[in-house]
Each structure stands twice: as structure tokens, then as C-alpha cells.
Scaffold this motif. Structure first.
Motif, PDB file in Angstrom:
ATOM      1  N   GLY A  23      14.489  52.022 -25.395  1.00  0.00           N
ATOM      2  CA  GLY A  23      14.291  50.249 -24.644  1.00  0.00           C
ATOM      3  C   GLY A  23      13.279  49.890 -24.956  1.00  0.00           C
ATOM      4  N   ARG A  24      13.127  48.306 -24.484  1.00  0.00           N
ATOM      5  CA  ARG A  24      12.517  47.069 -24.438  1.00  0.00           C
ATOM      6  C   ARG A  24      11.156  47.482 -23.568  1.00  0.00           C
ATOM      7  N   ALA A  29       7.906  48.890 -27.599  1.00  0.00           N
ATOM      8  CA  ALA A  29       9.129  49.628 -26.602  1.00  0.00           C
ATOM      9  C   ALA A  29       8.759  50.987 -26.505  1.00  0.00           C
ATOM     10  N   ALA A  30      10.017  51.771 -25.710  1.00  0.00           N
ATOM     11  CA  ALA A  30       9.961  53.202 -25.085  1.00  0.00           C
ATOM     12  C   ALA A  30      10.737  53.853 -25.722  1.00  0.00           C
ATOM     13  N   VAL A  31      10.891  54.939 -25.924  1.00  0.00           N
ATOM     14  CA  VAL A  31      11.270  56.561 -26.826  1.00  0.00           C
ATOM     15  C   VAL A  31      12.270  57.035 -25.255  1.00  0.00           C
ATOM     16  N   ARG A  32      13.016  57.657 -25.325  1.00  0.00           N
ATOM     17  CA  ARG A  32      13.438  58.339 -24.051  1.00  0.00           C
ATOM     18  C   ARG A  32      14.704  59.781 -25.046  1.00  0.00           C
ATOM     19  N   ASP A  33      14.826  60.551 -24.754  1.00  0.00           N
ATOM     20  CA  ASP A  33      15.873  62.423 -25.632  1.00  0.00           C
ATOM     21  C   ASP A  33      17.088  61.584 -24.856  1.00  0.00           C
ATOM     22  N   THR A  34      17.866  61.266 -25.524  1.00  0.00           N
ATOM     23  CA  THR A  34      19.538  61.667 -24.726  1.00  0.00           C
ATOM     24  C   THR A  34      19.613  62.691 -23.986  1.00  0.00           C
ATOM     25  N   ALA A  39      13.408  63.628 -18.034  1.00  0.00           N
ATOM     26  CA  ALA A  39      11.911  64.108 -18.913  1.00  0.00           C
ATOM     27  C   ALA A  39      10.754  62.970 -18.707  1.00  0.00           C
ATOM     28  N   GLY A  40      11.651  61.293 -18.415  1.00  0.00           N
ATOM     29  CA  GLY A  40      10.997  60.647 -19.198  1.00  0.00           C
ATOM     30  C   GLY A  40      10.459  59.559 -20.000  1.00  0.00           C
ATOM     31  N   TYR A  41      10.051  59.097 -20.724  1.00  0.00           N
ATOM     32  CA  TYR A  41       9.438  57.858 -21.758  1.00  0.00           C
ATOM     33  C   TYR A  41       8.260  58.539 -22.503  1.00  0.00           C
ATOM     34  N   PHE A  42       8.093  58.202 -23.540  1.00  0.00           N
ATOM     35  CA  PHE A  42       7.098  57.476 -23.846  1.00  0.00           C
ATOM     36  C   PHE A  42       7.046  55.693 -24.166  1.00  0.00           C
ATOM     37  N   THR A  43       5.801  55.175 -24.802  1.00  0.00           N
ATOM     38  CA  THR A  43       6.063  53.905 -24.639  1.00  0.00           C
ATOM     39  C   THR A  43       4.970  53.544 -26.296  1.00  0.00           C
ATOM     40  N   THR A  44       5.260  52.262 -27.215  1.00  0.00           N
ATOM     41  CA  THR A  44       4.382  52.277 -27.988  1.00  0.00           C
ATOM     42  C   THR A  44       4.416  50.930 -28.579  1.00  0.00           C
TER      43      THR A  44
END
Length: 63
Positions: A23-24, A29-34, A39-44
Motif C-alpha cells: 500500500g501507499r 510503501a507499506a507491506v502486510r501479509d494477506t 497483524a499490521g504492516y511495516f513501512t519503508t
């Protein structure tokens, strides 16, 4: 912190459940497990994400 928007997964994933979504968020960017979105997400940062994508495209991570 900005809430991620525009979540999407690769069209190469098909209907498989073992995927990540991107996601933006702000200028990165943000990344999460489908399988476990709760559980949330991490960002870069944009720079980190670009570097990661470049490494993937160059085959740095194998198969």
C-alpha cells in the motif's frame, strides 16, 4: 503516521493465499501479509522500497 491506502497484491499471485500486499503511505510503501492482515504492516521509505524492488528484479533473492 499516515494510514496506508491503495492496498494491492501482484497479479502473479492469482488466488493463492501466501502473498503480501503493498500500500501507499506518505512518501513510501507499506507491506502486510494477506493471510493475517490484522497483524499490521511495516513501512519503508521510497528509497528503501526502490532498492528492494531493484534487488528482486535483478534476481538477488533467487527463484
Amino acid at each position: 503516521m499516515t494510514t496506508p491506502t491503495g492496498w494491492r497484491k501482484s497479479t502473479h499471485s492469482g488466488n493463492q493465499g501466501d502473498c503480501v500486499e503493498v500500500g501507499r503511505v506518505g512518501t513510501g510503501a507499506a507491506v502486510r501479509d494477506t493471510k493475517n492482515r490484522a497483524a499490521g504492516y511495516f513501512t519503508t521509505t521510497t528509497e528503501q522500497w526502490s532498492s528492494f524492488i531493484g534487488a528482486v528484479k535483478s534476481g538477488r533473492f533467487g527463484a
